[in-house]
Design an enzyme around this catalytic site. Sequence first.
Site, PDB file in Angstrom:
ATOM      1  N   SER A 143      46.665  14.436 -60.965  1.00 51.63           N
ATOM      2  CA  SER A 143      47.523  13.221 -60.154  1.00 51.63           C
ATOM      3  C   SER A 143      48.132  12.796 -60.934  1.00 51.63           C
ATOM      4  O   SER A 143      47.804  12.722 -62.136  1.00 51.63           O
ATOM      5  CB  SER A 143      47.448  13.075 -58.543  1.00 51.63           C
ATOM      6  N   THR A 144      48.935  11.300 -60.848  1.00 48.76           N
ATOM      7  CA  THR A 144      49.171  10.136 -61.108  1.00 48.76           C
ATOM      8  C   THR A 144      47.798  10.258 -61.982  1.00 48.76           C
ATOM      9  O   THR A 144      47.071   9.440 -61.720  1.00 48.76           O
ATOM     10  CB  THR A 144      49.487   8.728 -60.361  1.00 48.76           C
ATOM     11  N   HIS A 152      48.882  17.948 -60.835  1.00 39.44           N
ATOM     12  CA  HIS A 152      50.993  17.758 -59.876  1.00 39.44           C
ATOM     13  C   HIS A 152      51.296  17.402 -61.204  1.00 39.44           C
ATOM     14  O   HIS A 152      51.696  16.019 -61.784  1.00 39.44           O
ATOM     15  CB  HIS A 152      50.179  16.436 -58.784  1.00 39.44           C
ATOM     16  N   MET A 181      47.154   9.854 -56.336  1.00 44.43           N
ATOM     17  CA  MET A 181      47.686   8.850 -55.596  1.00 44.43           C
ATOM     18  C   MET A 181      46.274  10.359 -53.941  1.00 44.43           C
ATOM     19  O   MET A 181      47.111  12.390 -54.510  1.00 44.43           O
ATOM     20  CB  MET A 181      48.670   8.957 -54.807  1.00 44.43           C
ATOM     21  N   ASP A 229      44.178  15.813 -52.633  1.00 45.34           N
ATOM     22  CA  ASP A 229      43.836  16.487 -52.661  1.00 45.34           C
ATOM     23  C   ASP A 229      42.748  16.505 -53.506  1.00 45.34           C
ATOM     24  O   ASP A 229      42.420  15.763 -54.152  1.00 45.34           O
ATOM     25  CB  ASP A 229      45.269  16.467 -53.544  1.00 45.34           C
TER      26      ASP A 229
END
Length: 330
Positions: A150-151, A177, A270, A273
Amino acid sequence: MRLKKILEQDPEIIVTDAARNGEDALRKIAALQPHVVTMDVEMPGVDGLEALKRIMEDYPVPVVMLSALTAQGTVETLRALELGAVDFIQKPGFMDARALEKFEKELPEKIKTAATSTVHGKRPLPKPAGSIPVLGKKSSPLKMVAIGCSTGGPAALQQIIPVLPKNFPVAVIVVQHIPKGFTRPMAERLDKISHITVVEAERGTVIKAGQVYIAPAGSVFTVKKTGEEIRAELDALTTRSAFKPSVDDMISSVADVYGEQALGVILTGMGNDGLKGLSALKRKGGRVVAEAESSCVVFGMPKAAIEAGIVDQVVDLSIMGETIVKNVLR
């Protein structure tokens, strides 16, 4: 200034100042030393990308970029993530009330997440395509590597995918993401700098060894075995996840199809998931590798898996590509 007003509505955020252009931003960042900077790619004078480059060199600080809803804006945003920006948000259209409402809700949350992130700046790319010899051994006990991030993920993937040799004997699936419209340019960028072929997956894509498949943003991504083939499926099931695609959905399906022949990799991001999917993979006999806190932009997703006791290896991003290859050929 509308952006300033949006942020000032959140009691946890203090706006120290606003800059007129890139040069003004650099001066004020040096003087005020803010915890987070928001910056538009398109600015008069020194543009956002040049300003970002100088920020990372001289005053490393988390930067959240504002991205235009255009093809050029997408390319520039991905470039900003390469240069060290921790995250981005798409600017809403002037007449799109729903998009504006979403923007006003998401921006403060991204700012607060960025404030807890670790800035690593621009990392040099791994050895360019063609400099690493193909594998001498082409067989492997594994058939799949499933990666979730993600991030900080786009920059992390640029440290991993180019390290994979040209005749890598397994397939790779990536869930990142990211908003709609970004996965295809991201795949194209990774393909250009890598030995291995990288594409955005589509509905019905046959999953083959020696290819990297980026799950398309905005769809529930899973894999399914039909006869002798394994194919990508989009929106074939109803997800409980807040993310489309989600790491949990993808790796859970990988666990069902590949079982112990799959390796799960969880990178910076973050939240948690991937935890459910990796747990399912672990129960089927698969292995799990997590990125170390030392190199994560946000140590959330790897931390959740580590604390659950399902991780076999924890490694720094700098050796993640090498670690994946070693696991495949073990």
